[in-house]
Design a protein around this motif. Structure first.
Motif, PDB file in Angstrom:
ATOM      1  N   ILE A 299      43.262  22.357  45.231  1.00  9.29           N
ATOM      2  CA  ILE A 299      42.117  23.062  45.824  1.00  9.29           C
ATOM      3  C   ILE A 299      41.211  23.593  44.727  1.00  9.29           C
ATOM      4  CG2 ILE A 299      41.428  24.976  47.329  1.00  9.29           C
ATOM      5  CD1 ILE A 299      44.335  24.857  48.447  1.00  9.29           C
ATOM      6  N   PHE A 300      39.902  23.429  44.930  1.00  3.11           N
ATOM      7  CA  PHE A 300      38.895  24.015  44.031  1.00  3.11           C
ATOM      8  C   PHE A 300      37.820  24.676  44.879  1.00  3.11           C
ATOM      9  CE2 PHE A 300      34.692  23.802  42.100  1.00  3.11           C
ATOM     10  CZ  PHE A 300      34.907  24.481  40.902  1.00  3.11           C
ATOM     11  N   SER A 301      37.368  25.850  44.446  1.00  2.00           N
ATOM     12  CA  SER A 301      36.272  26.518  45.146  1.00  2.00           C
ATOM     13  C   SER A 301      35.398  27.241  44.135  1.00  2.00           C
ATOM     14  CB  SER A 301      36.812  27.513  46.182  1.00  2.00           C
ATOM     15  OG  SER A 301      37.568  28.536  45.565  1.00  2.00           O
ATOM     16  N   SER A 302      34.140  27.433  44.518  1.00  2.73           N
ATOM     17  CA  SER A 302      33.215  28.147  43.637  1.00  2.73           C
ATOM     18  C   SER A 302      32.236  28.945  44.477  1.00  2.73           C
ATOM     19  CB  SER A 302      32.448  27.182  42.719  1.00  2.73           C
ATOM     20  OG  SER A 302      31.493  26.432  43.447  1.00  2.73           O
ATOM     21  N   LEU A 303      31.714  30.007  43.874  1.00  2.00           N
ATOM     22  CA  LEU A 303      30.692  30.860  44.475  1.00  2.00           C
ATOM     23  C   LEU A 303      29.703  31.226  43.392  1.00  2.00           C
ATOM     24  CD1 LEU A 303      29.587  32.841  46.717  1.00  2.00           C
ATOM     25  CD2 LEU A 303      31.148  34.544  45.748  1.00  2.00           C
ATOM     26  N   GLU A 304      28.419  31.031  43.661  1.00  2.00           N
ATOM     27  CA  GLU A 304      27.390  31.360  42.676  1.00  2.00           C
ATOM     28  C   GLU A 304      26.248  32.104  43.357  1.00  2.00           C
ATOM     29  OE1 GLU A 304      24.398  29.223  39.409  1.00  2.00           O
ATOM     30  OE2 GLU A 304      25.983  28.064  40.389  1.00  2.00           O
ATOM     31  N   GLN A 305      25.921  33.254  42.793  1.00  2.01           N
ATOM     32  CA  GLN A 305      24.776  34.041  43.248  1.00  2.01           C
ATOM     33  C   GLN A 305      23.996  34.498  42.020  1.00  2.01           C
ATOM     34  OE1 GLN A 305      27.240  36.143  46.933  1.00  2.01           O
ATOM     35  NE2 GLN A 305      25.754  37.345  45.799  1.00  2.01           N
ATOM     36  N   ASP A 306      22.734  34.150  41.967  1.00  4.00           N
ATOM     37  CA  ASP A 306      21.892  34.533  40.835  1.00  4.00           C
ATOM     38  C   ASP A 306      20.883  35.586  41.286  1.00  4.00           C
ATOM     39  OD1 ASP A 306      23.101  32.783  39.037  1.00  4.00           O
ATOM     40  OD2 ASP A 306      21.788  31.130  39.601  1.00  4.00           O
ATOM     41  N   ASP A 307      20.888  36.730  40.579  1.00  8.39           N
ATOM     42  CA  ASP A 307      19.909  37.800  40.817  1.00  8.39           C
ATOM     43  C   ASP A 307      19.816  38.182  42.293  1.00  8.39           C
ATOM     44  OD1 ASP A 307      19.240  38.117  38.132  1.00  8.39           O
ATOM     45  OD2 ASP A 307      17.706  36.551  38.216  1.00  8.39           O
ATOM     46  N   THR A 308      20.967  38.400  42.901  1.00  4.85           N
ATOM     47  CA  THR A 308      21.000  38.904  44.274  1.00  4.85           C
ATOM     48  C   THR A 308      20.520  40.346  44.291  1.00  4.85           C
ATOM     49  OG1 THR A 308      22.879  37.478  44.804  1.00  4.85           O
ATOM     50  CG2 THR A 308      22.480  39.350  46.262  1.00  4.85           C
ATOM     51  N   GLU A 309      19.482  40.623  45.061  1.00  9.23           N
ATOM     52  CA  GLU A 309      18.908  41.968  45.072  1.00  9.23           C
ATOM     53  C   GLU A 309      19.826  42.949  45.802  1.00  9.23           C
ATOM     54  OE1 GLU A 309      14.148  40.775  44.903  1.00  9.23           O
ATOM     55  OE2 GLU A 309      15.067  41.344  46.814  1.00  9.23           O
TER      56      GLU A 309
END
Length: 697
Positions: free
Chosen positions: A237-247
């Motif tokens: 299993i592989f998972s990822s989460l990416e959030q850039d400059d979330t206000e």
């Protein structure tokens, strides 16, 4: 604010259709679970409060953006969508975790058996990917303590295996506040059923309900499930989460919320408060049978980077105390579980033993910076903190599950052990290096009796153990710059009695009474200038009642209800920030009553229409109970999903309206905020529409 009583009555009436006469065909409502006993068993047979949320409940007519959509239907849980993707959901279980200012603490989060919580108890529900969820299992009460420290409850998500003919799909959803979500997936298995795959990717964009709350979130997931032979299973299993400059809109004062629920404090804009997250995780699950026994192994590793800009005023960091207004850390983490399940022959009844050991490790390369440089605000400035924080836990445990006639015994013992080490590299304000170990033997015992095949009763008891998190130990009280190694772990004695009933094949009813007595509860000691320190507060008392009902009246109508009543008070007085907090005060962040109800109608094949109602009583926001509580509210939602199949093609459409009556209410609170910005507004009436196309090969 409107009086919630009529809407509460409406919510109850919505669920009152449980008195309807059942039709001939019913669906089985007794799910199989592994959370609690470690081996697959009926939830009806476990002496514990454990609920399962299945794939249809997770996906049908839902946006699948936040775990709150699925978990609000579980009694004992309070799941608040903060409308703030920079801070994640607020989740509490029987009051555990209600004080968390960000993320989830005090509750064990797992995904496919792999922790989504660090060894010190801090977790992120945003890592749950609802697009691939097969089911959630939620365990509350004494049995949850066998999952280690900071296990006031256990929430475990299981992803589905790839199986059947390969298929690909694309989905788009759009709605209020310029929400847009695009989703691509592919999954399937080979003809003999010994290999399968799931691939999933999505992107969410939203301007947010409140000002300064725009977010972009990218999630990916990949799973390869294999059966190397008849006796073994393997999943990668592989998972990822990416959030850039979330206000980050921060909390708001009562006056600001009441005047304009979309508003934010001026400092949120002045300092451009925001957060970036980059998270990747890989793991494997392996299971092999050896005769009647089973070996279970999982292992995982990952990396998480966070850069967060806070709104701490320049004057608050000028005295060189605190870590500045910019949080910057890179976290490496890994761990594994080894478990042996052994049936025991030659004894009356059915006895099975589980022997296991859990190892979890995380290291934060943590830095803090001023959130200004010269006259520029909201930028990375001078270095104020530089350290390595390492948390390690190594917990052996044993559990016995013994079914003897009408009796079932579930007993276990875990040696819970967590060590926090700090290696301080920023020595201008002194050396904060050091370490602290927390350890305790945690026993749990539950006994169930089958009065009839369809009516079971149980009692259970356990000792709980809740260590402080790295964030709670970061500062000692007073004007000193040091880690708070004197902070003690909280302990609890938990008691529970419950009834479980199956009404034919059409309804399931679970009810539980519980009491939790805690010592050394961890509470805020001081909160000034962005620098929050914690202390132990003596005793607390929580008493409550849970009721869950699931009903399938016929193939067209179904309903569910989840009700929780919880009294959570301080059982001794203590001093906090120079103020005496009286015995009998309510613990903040915990509503006395919560209610969720749902009615679903499927008039024709491919059409499902649902009505949801949710009520929450008022919530105190600080230990003194003197600040304005967040008022009670009741809201209703409506949804419809359509599905058409034409040869290899499947089409789905979704229409959803939340907060039908456009109620203005506080959706979540920030407990003990030193600036009085306790309140986070929930959206008014919101609409969503979506479409999916899928092709089966």
């Amino acid at each position: 604010m409107q009086n919630p009583s009529p809407r509460l009555a409406g919510c109850l009436a919505l669920c009152g259709v449980a008195a309807a006469v059942p039709a001939d065909e019913r669906q089985e409502l007794d799910p199989m679970v592994v959370t609690g006993s470690y081996s697959l068993s009926r939830s009806f047979d476990q002496p514990a409060a454990v609920d399962s949320v299945d794939r249809r409940q997770i996906a049908e007519g839902q946006l699948r953006i936040n775990a709150s959509e699925a978990l609000s239907r579980v009694p004992g849980l309070v799941v608040q969508n903060r409308q703030n993707y920079a801070q994640d959901l607020q989740i509490s279980s029987r009051g555990f975790g209600a004080r968390a200012a960000f993320g989830v603490r005090g509750i064990k989060l797992l995904m496919d058996g792999i922790p989504a919580s660090t060894p010190d108890g801090q977790g992120q529900a945003a890592t749950f990917n609802l697009d691939v969820a097969e089911r959630f299992e939620v365990l509350r009460g004494p049995a949850a303590t066998l999952y280690g420290s900071n296990s006031g409850g256990v929430i475990q998500m299981f992803s589905r295996d790839g199986e059947g003919p390969p298929r690909i799909g694309a989905e788009t959803v759009f709605g209020s506040d310029d929400l847009k979500r695009n989703h691509l997936y592919a999954e399937g298995g080979n003809a003999v059923g010994n290999a399968g795959f799931v691939l999933d990717a999505s992107r969410l964009d939203t301007d947010g309900y409140r000002d300064h709350s725009a977010a972009r979130r990218d999630q990916t997931f990949a799973k390869l499930n294999l059966k190397p032979d008849d006796d073994s299973r393997l999943a990668l299993i592989f998972s990822s989460l990416e959030q850039d400059d979330t206000e980050d809109p921060l909390g708001q004062t009562w006056e600001g919320f009441d005047d304009d629920p979309r508003s934010v404090t001026a400092n949120a804009v002045l300092f451009d408060t925001r957060k970036s997250i980059d998270h990747q995780q890989a793991g494997l699950n392996y299971e092999r049978r050896f005769g009647d026994a089973t070996l279970q192994v999982n292992a995982y590793a990952g990396q998480r980077s966070v850069l967060q800009f806070l709104a701490i005023p320049r004057t608050a960091v000028a005295n060189r105390l605190g870590s500045g207004g910019v949080v910057d850390f890179d976290r490496d983490f890994h761990g594994s579980t080894l478990r042996w399940l052994q049936p025991v022959s030659g004894v009356p009844g059915e006895l099975s033993l589980a022997f296991g050991i859990d190892y979890d490790w995380s290291r934060d390369d943590r830095r803090g910076f001023q959130n200004f440089s010269g006259d520029r605000l909201g930028v990375k400035g001078e270095l104020r903190r530089d350290e390595l924080d390492t948390a390690t836990s190594l917990d052996p445990y044993v559990q016995a599950n013994w079914m003897l006639g009408d009796w079932t015994l579930l007993a276990g013992l875990r040696h819970s052990n967590m060590e926090m080490e700090v290696d301080d590299h920023f020595l201008v304000n002194g050396d904060s290096s050091g370490s602290r170990r927390f350890e305790k033997n945690v026993p749990s015992l539950g006994v169930l009796y089958a009065f009839t095949p369809s009516l079971h009763g149980y009692i259970s008891a356990a000792r709980g153990f809740e260590t402080p998190t790295q964030a709670e130990m970061a500062y000692a009280p007073g004007l000193v710059e040091n880690f708070n190694f004197d902070l003690q772990a909280a302990t609890s004695s938990q008691y529970e009695a419950g009834l479980k009933a199956l009404i034919g094949r059409w309804a399931r009813v679970n009810a539980a009474l519980f009491e939790i007595r805690s010592d050394d509860e961890i509470v805020v000691a001081e909160a000034t200038g962005g620098r929050t320190s914690f202390q132990n507060a003596g005793r607390t008392l929580r008493r409550g009642f849970e009721l869950g009902i699931e009903a399938e009246f016929d193939e067209r109508w179904s309903a569910s209800l989840a009700y929780t009543r919880l009294s959570a008070t301080y059982d001794s007085s203590f001093e906090s920030g120079g103020e005496i907090i009286d015995k009998g005060n309510h613990l903040p962040g915990i509503p006395a009553s919560t209610l969720f109800g749902e009615l679903v109608w499927r008039p024709l094949q491919g059409i499902a229409m649902g009505w949801e109602g949710q009520y929450r009583s008022k919530v105190y926001v600080d230990d003194s109970n003197e600040a304005k509580p967040a008022p009670s509210y009741a809201v209703f939602n409506w949804r419809t999903q359509f599905e058409q199949v034409s040869g290899p093609w499947t089409f789905r459409q979704l229409i959803r309206v939340d907060n039908l009556f456009d109620r203005q209410y506080v959706g979540s609170v920030i407990v003990g905020d030193s600036n009085g910005r306790f309140y986070e507004a929930a959206p008014g009436r919101s609409w969503y529409a979506g479409a999916t196309v899928e092709y089966d090969f």
